[in-house]
Every structure is written in structure tokens, then in C-alpha cells.
Design an enzyme around this catalytic site. Sequence first.
Site, PDB file in Angstrom:
ATOM      1  N   ASP A   1     -29.951   3.794  31.902  1.00  0.00           N
ATOM      2  CA  ASP A   1     -29.827   2.627  32.767  1.00  0.00           C
ATOM      3  C   ASP A   1     -30.311   3.002  34.166  1.00  0.00           C
ATOM      4  OD1 ASP A   1     -29.178   0.136  33.693  1.00  0.00           O
ATOM      5  OD2 ASP A   1     -27.011   0.425  33.654  1.00  0.00           O
TER       6      ASP A   1
ATOM      7  N   ASP B   1     -34.843  -2.550  32.793  1.00  0.00           N
ATOM      8  CA  ASP B   1     -34.253  -1.358  33.402  1.00  0.00           C
ATOM      9  C   ASP B   1     -33.263  -0.607  32.529  1.00  0.00           C
ATOM     10  OD1 ASP B   1     -32.375  -3.371  33.485  1.00  0.00           O
ATOM     11  OD2 ASP B   1     -31.579  -2.813  35.438  1.00  0.00           O
ATOM     12  N   GLU B   2     -33.159  -0.938  31.258  1.00  0.00           N
ATOM     13  CA  GLU B   2     -32.259  -0.164  30.397  1.00  0.00           C
ATOM     14  C   GLU B   2     -32.710  -0.209  28.947  1.00  0.00           C
ATOM     15  OE1 GLU B   2     -28.258  -1.652  29.747  1.00  0.00           O
ATOM     16  OE2 GLU B   2     -28.816  -3.620  30.557  1.00  0.00           O
TER      17      GLU B   2
END
Length: 365
Positions: free
Chosen positions: A13, A107-108
Site C-alpha cells: 500500500d 496505489d495498492e
Amino acid sequence: METVPIRKIIHVDMDAFYASVEQLDNPELRGKAIAVGGSSKRGVVSAASYEARKFGVRSAMSGAMARRLCPELIFVKTNFDRYREFSEKIRNIFFEYTDLVEPLSLDEAYLDVTENKKGNPSATLIAEEIRNKIKEKTGLNASAGISINKFIAKVASDINKPNGQKTVPPEDVIEFLENLDVKKFYGVGKVTKEKMYRHGIYTGKDLKGKSLEYLSEHFGKSGAYYYHVVRGIHNSTVKPSRTRKSLAAERTFSENISSELFMMERLEDIAEEVERRLAKSKVAGKTITLKIKYSDFTLQTRSKTLPFYTATKSLIVNTVKDLLYQEPMKESVRLLGISLSNLNNESKKKIKPSVPIEVQLKLDF
């Protein structure tokens, strides 16, 4: 009791991703409280730097509220092309280690490194190496959680944020979950947390003390999920190809709207955007949902499932019109949205029920 192989799952993350990209691109913003998005009168914050979070600024918060909490807050426009550029670089790093990569957003992502391209038996060392490589190639920080399944890995990735990681090996899973506040369980939002607290459920240990029947009675279908995850049981695999479940578009208005006629004008534009996105994704859907956010911030959804798939604006508009006039408006409206789900890209899968598992407790992690 079914025995299943231990998996080595990493949840990566990125730390304050959008805000960190903006600070990286603009040195003048480094070390300052910034919010991405939310600068307009009715805007919503997309991301906040850690400097802004110290004041209580969070994503999904109105820009006006963020400004009240942090008068010195600097608003920055979103630049999704730039964020996607970074996301692609990060994803390419993941693929150096495994092809089993399941992105959740820009983003993860989850990575299954049980068997990996580096031949490294330690998921902990792989996560550390990935985070170092992300920093080296992008200048951004990432946090990671490492454990035997996706649920625990995701929960663990928050423990040592920012720029840290947490490994929960098989032998520590139960203790880790029992000591955790239920608000940190992935899937437990603010409303559910308060409900659990009212039932005397504050920690994983409290949750584990409730029977499956009790949790199902008080938390519906989610009860079985809570019952199993607190015991370390979450059999969902890392899926490299994530099938889109829905497609949507919405608009927040600069002034509240109280007339259904004006609402239909806006919904025509939103439906046109939905049609464009459906065509681009080459999908159609059966279930059309109208999303309404009132001036008091209460949210309502109304849905209708058609007997056939559609991707055309005219039919979407006609259906949404029926939904809009289904009942009178209780307040003026600040946001309208349309989504299509039950898409024709979904294959019917048999859902395998969660079952108790036996695990090997000593494993190089």
C-alpha cells in the site's frame, strides 16, 4: 477438516500516494499540509499528505471541512495521468517477483509470492526488497503487510505505516487477531464498529467469543465473514485478472438542486458519460442504480434490474427517470450518480464456503 496449503501473501500500500506524487513533483510542497482535490466549494478531498492528516484531514472529507481543520492547507488539483504513470512503474516492479498480482487501485495490490521468480523463500525479505526498489525507482514510500491470506496481509499493512511493514507468520495469526481492535478489521466500517461496540465486541478476542449464529443474527450475511476471518480463515486467492463489477459516473453540484426537472437534466449528462465508459470498456449491464446524496449528506440508492443487458443512454435515462420519481425528494440534492452492475463480463462461479483449516505452524516467512 480440510487442509489447505499455506500461502505467502503481501499487501503493498503506497503511503499517501496522490499527495506524495504531488510533493515529489513540486519540492515547494514537501513537508507541508496538502490536500489533493477538494478545492472547489463543493469539492471532496481525494488524498491528504501526512502533514495534513495530523490535523484530521482525510480522504472523502469535504474541502470546506478540511479547510476548517487546517487553515494552512494547500489544495492541489488531481492529475490522474501522472498517478497512473507512477502506478505502472510500481506494478512492473511487482511483476519482477510474481505474476500473481491483484491490483485493488492505483496505489495498492496483493501479491502471492508463495512461489516467486526470485526463488526467495522469505515473503518478509521480498516485501522489504520491493519497498526499497519502489523508493529507488520512484522516490515514493510504500508500506506492506505479509501473512498467510489477503485479509491478514491487508490489516497488517496498516500497522507500521508510513514506510514500514508488518509480518504475521502462521504461528502468530490467532494472537495478532485476538489483540486487534475490531475497527482495524478490514470490512468493519464506522457504523459496524459502533454496532459491535454496543454488543460488547471491542477486540478480536471478543469477536471470536461470539457464535456463528449470534453474528449472523446481528450482522446478517457479514456475520459468517467476521466469524471466519477472526479465526484466520480467508480462502480468497490472489486473482491476477480482476473482473470489473460495475461502472459508474456521478456529479457533485456547486448549488443544491431541489427540482426533479433540473435533476433529470443533470442525469442526462451523467448517463451520456456512463454510455461512453461502457463503450470504452466494451461491457453492458442489467442492474441500473441511481445514487442520491442529499444536502444533509444522507445517501440513498435506488436500483432496477432489467431482463436484458443494456449500454445505451436512452434506456439508462428512462430507467433512472422511473427511479427518480419512485418517491418524492425529502431534501434538496447535492450529488447524483448512475451505475451499472450485473455486467456481461461476469462469469458465474460457485462460491466455496469457508471451512476450518489446518496449517503448518513453522514456516519460513
